[in-house]
Design a protein around this motif. Structure first.
Motif, PDB file in Angstrom:
ATOM      1  N   VAL A   1      65.286  70.922 -66.735  1.00 50.72           N
ATOM      2  CA  VAL A   1      63.855  71.217 -66.745  1.00 50.72           C
ATOM      3  C   VAL A   1      63.148  70.019 -66.123  1.00 50.72           C
ATOM      4  N   ALA A   2      62.293  70.276 -65.144  1.00 52.55           N
ATOM      5  CA  ALA A   2      61.577  69.192 -64.464  1.00 52.55           C
ATOM      6  C   ALA A   2      60.127  69.590 -64.226  1.00 52.55           C
ATOM      7  N   THR A   3      59.200  68.725 -64.631  1.00 51.32           N
ATOM      8  CA  THR A   3      57.780  68.965 -64.397  1.00 51.32           C
ATOM      9  C   THR A   3      57.226  67.881 -63.481  1.00 51.32           C
ATOM     10  N   ASP A   4      56.054  68.150 -62.918  1.00 49.87           N
ATOM     11  CA  ASP A   4      55.438  67.209 -61.986  1.00 49.87           C
ATOM     12  C   ASP A   4      54.849  66.028 -62.745  1.00 49.87           C
ATOM     13  N   ALA A   5      55.296  64.819 -62.429  1.00 50.46           N
ATOM     14  CA  ALA A   5      54.774  63.610 -63.067  1.00 50.46           C
ATOM     15  C   ALA A   5      53.771  62.891 -62.173  1.00 50.46           C
ATOM     16  N   ARG A   6      53.467  63.481 -61.013  1.00 54.47           N
ATOM     17  CA  ARG A   6      52.603  62.850 -60.011  1.00 54.47           C
ATOM     18  C   ARG A   6      53.270  61.571 -59.499  1.00 54.47           C
ATOM     19  N   ARG A   7      52.578  60.833 -58.635  1.00 55.47           N
ATOM     20  CA  ARG A   7      53.140  59.618 -58.023  1.00 55.47           C
ATOM     21  C   ARG A   7      54.510  59.876 -57.385  1.00 55.47           C
ATOM     22  N   LYS A   8      54.745  61.101 -56.917  1.00 54.93           N
ATOM     23  CA  LYS A   8      56.027  61.483 -56.310  1.00 54.93           C
ATOM     24  C   LYS A   8      57.190  61.292 -57.278  1.00 54.93           C
ATOM     25  N   GLU A   9      56.934  61.594 -58.570  1.00 54.33           N
ATOM     26  CA  GLU A   9      57.957  61.502 -59.607  1.00 54.33           C
ATOM     27  C   GLU A   9      57.997  62.794 -60.405  1.00 54.33           C
ATOM     28  N   VAL A  10      59.051  62.956 -61.202  1.00 57.78           N
ATOM     29  CA  VAL A  10      59.169  64.112 -62.093  1.00 57.78           C
ATOM     30  C   VAL A  10      59.529  63.637 -63.498  1.00 57.78           C
ATOM     31  N   TYR A  11      59.078  64.399 -64.486  1.00 57.35           N
ATOM     32  CA  TYR A  11      59.581  64.272 -65.844  1.00 57.35           C
ATOM     33  C   TYR A  11      60.729  65.267 -65.959  1.00 57.35           C
ATOM     34  N   TRP A  12      61.840  64.867 -66.557  1.00 55.44           N
ATOM     35  CA  TRP A  12      62.980  65.774 -66.576  1.00 55.44           C
ATOM     36  C   TRP A  12      63.886  65.535 -67.771  1.00 55.44           C
ATOM     37  N   ALA A  13      64.704  66.535 -68.060  1.00 55.37           N
ATOM     38  CA  ALA A  13      65.744  66.424 -69.083  1.00 55.37           C
ATOM     39  C   ALA A  13      66.796  67.480 -68.791  1.00 55.37           C
ATOM     40  N   ARG A  14      68.014  67.244 -69.296  1.00 52.28           N
ATOM     41  CA  ARG A  14      69.136  68.152 -69.099  1.00 52.28           C
ATOM     42  C   ARG A  14      69.424  68.883 -70.415  1.00 52.28           C
ATOM     43  N   TYR A  15      69.747  70.176 -70.319  1.00 46.95           N
ATOM     44  CA  TYR A  15      69.976  71.014 -71.496  1.00 46.95           C
ATOM     45  C   TYR A  15      71.331  71.722 -71.410  1.00 46.95           C
TER      46      TYR A  15
ATOM     47  N   SER B   1      69.922  65.102 -72.910  1.00 47.11           N
ATOM     48  CA  SER B   1      69.436  63.780 -72.516  1.00 47.11           C
ATOM     49  C   SER B   1      68.006  63.603 -72.981  1.00 47.11           C
ATOM     50  N   GLU B   2      67.614  62.363 -73.170  1.00 50.83           N
ATOM     51  CA  GLU B   2      66.229  62.079 -73.538  1.00 50.83           C
ATOM     52  C   GLU B   2      65.314  62.366 -72.344  1.00 50.83           C
ATOM     53  N   PRO B   3      64.089  62.828 -72.597  1.00 44.92           N
ATOM     54  CA  PRO B   3      63.152  63.013 -71.487  1.00 44.92           C
ATOM     55  C   PRO B   3      62.974  61.704 -70.722  1.00 44.92           C
ATOM     56  N   ALA B   4      62.878  61.802 -69.414  1.00 40.79           N
ATOM     57  CA  ALA B   4      62.781  60.612 -68.572  1.00 40.79           C
ATOM     58  C   ALA B   4      61.860  60.896 -67.392  1.00 40.79           C
ATOM     59  N   VAL B   5      61.445  59.818 -66.724  1.00 41.25           N
ATOM     60  CA  VAL B   5      60.650  59.941 -65.506  1.00 41.25           C
ATOM     61  C   VAL B   5      61.402  59.248 -64.385  1.00 41.25           C
ATOM     62  N   ALA B   6      61.413  59.881 -63.200  1.00 36.63           N
ATOM     63  CA  ALA B   6      62.175  59.310 -62.088  1.00 36.63           C
ATOM     64  C   ALA B   6      61.682  59.899 -60.774  1.00 36.63           C
ATOM     65  N   ARG B   7      61.990  59.197 -59.684  1.00 37.18           N
ATOM     66  CA  ARG B   7      61.774  59.752 -58.356  1.00 37.18           C
ATOM     67  C   ARG B   7      62.884  60.763 -58.077  1.00 37.18           C
ATOM     68  N   PRO B   8      62.549  61.884 -57.463  1.00 36.16           N
ATOM     69  CA  PRO B   8      63.563  62.918 -57.239  1.00 36.16           C
ATOM     70  C   PRO B   8      64.806  62.414 -56.522  1.00 36.16           C
ATOM     71  N   GLU B   9      64.623  61.542 -55.516  1.00 36.41           N
ATOM     72  CA  GLU B   9      65.785  61.071 -54.762  1.00 36.41           C
ATOM     73  C   GLU B   9      66.763  60.283 -55.632  1.00 36.41           C
ATOM     74  N   GLU B  10      66.264  59.709 -56.735  1.00 28.91           N
ATOM     75  CA  GLU B  10      67.136  58.981 -57.646  1.00 28.91           C
ATOM     76  C   GLU B  10      68.044  59.917 -58.450  1.00 28.91           C
TER      77      GLU B  10
END
Length: 224
Positions: free
Chosen positions: A116-130, A138-147
């Motif tokens: 699940v990934a939502t828009d975090a702005r600043r060219k980043e996403v909030y995401w977690a794996r289920y 996994s714990e919710p995290a914020v990251a750049r998509p390319e990472e």
């Protein structure tokens, strides 16, 4: 039970009313700039649609994010105010968890795990794996998509964040939810109450500092 659920962690202003057995009414409108304007009228709308009063509410659940600072605090502040005024408990749930749960209410992902990934702005996403609609790996995290490219390539994914970067989230499922839905939030809350699961405190899950900051270097002005 009469449970009111609301969430403003994504661009959606979403509210739902659930009696413990079924969804009575819901409101969903995606507009990231109007959370404060739309939320209370949405609460009034679902109550009137269901023919219920605020005095009948027994439970409140609110999405705690992760989400952008300004929008997220609208929902949390509203839930806290209503809970205090009505003397009703306020429970928090991760917004990503409710979006994952929504996938199981309709067309569930064909494989496990999923993202699940939502828009975090600043060219980043909030995401977690289920592992499934009720089990977060996994714990919710914020990251750049390319990472995340190597970790999410080909994995079924849902949410606006995944849709924005299909070159990274190559398993994105456009038939699954893009934004949060309070109907799923309410259903997940009823499920967790039923099985005795814990809830989060109604506090914001930001994961990073807010966009607005106090200036650190003020211009010195001396009197003449």
């Amino acid at each position: 039970m009469l449970l009111l659920a609301l969430d403003t962690a994504t661009p959606a202003v979403t509210v739902a009313l659930h009696d413990g057995a079924r969804l009575l009414a819901h409101f969903d409108h995606a507009d990231a700039r109007r959370h404060g304007e739309l939320l209370l009228p949405a609460v009034d709308h679902v109550l009137r649609t269901a023919g219920r009063e605020t005095s009948q509410l027994t439970d409140l659940v609110v999405g705690v994010g992760p989400g952008p600072y300004t929008g997220l605090r609208v929902g949390l502040a509203t839930a806290e105010a209503l809970g205090s005024a009505l003397d009703v408990p306020v429970r928090g749930l991760c917004t990503l968890d409710a979006m994952a749960y929504a996938s199981g209410l309709g067309a569930a992902p064909d494989e496990s795990p999923f993202i699940v990934a939502t828009d975090a702005r600043r060219k980043e996403v909030y995401w977690a794996r289920y592992a499934d609609p009720v089990t977060r790996l996994s714990e919710p995290a914020v990251a750049r998509p390319e990472e995340l490219a190597e970790r999410v390539a080909g994995v079924p994914a849902l949410g606006a964040g995944a849709r924005m970067y299909p070159e990274v989230f190559t398993g994105v499922r456009p038939d699954l939810p893009e934004h949060q839905s309070a109907a799923a939030l309410a259903a997940l809350a009823v499920h967790r109450i039923g099985v005795g699961s814990d809830f989060l405190p109604p506090r914001p899950l930001y994961l990073r500092r807010p966009d607005a900051r106090v200036p650190s270097n003020y211009k010195v002005v001396t009197p003449r």
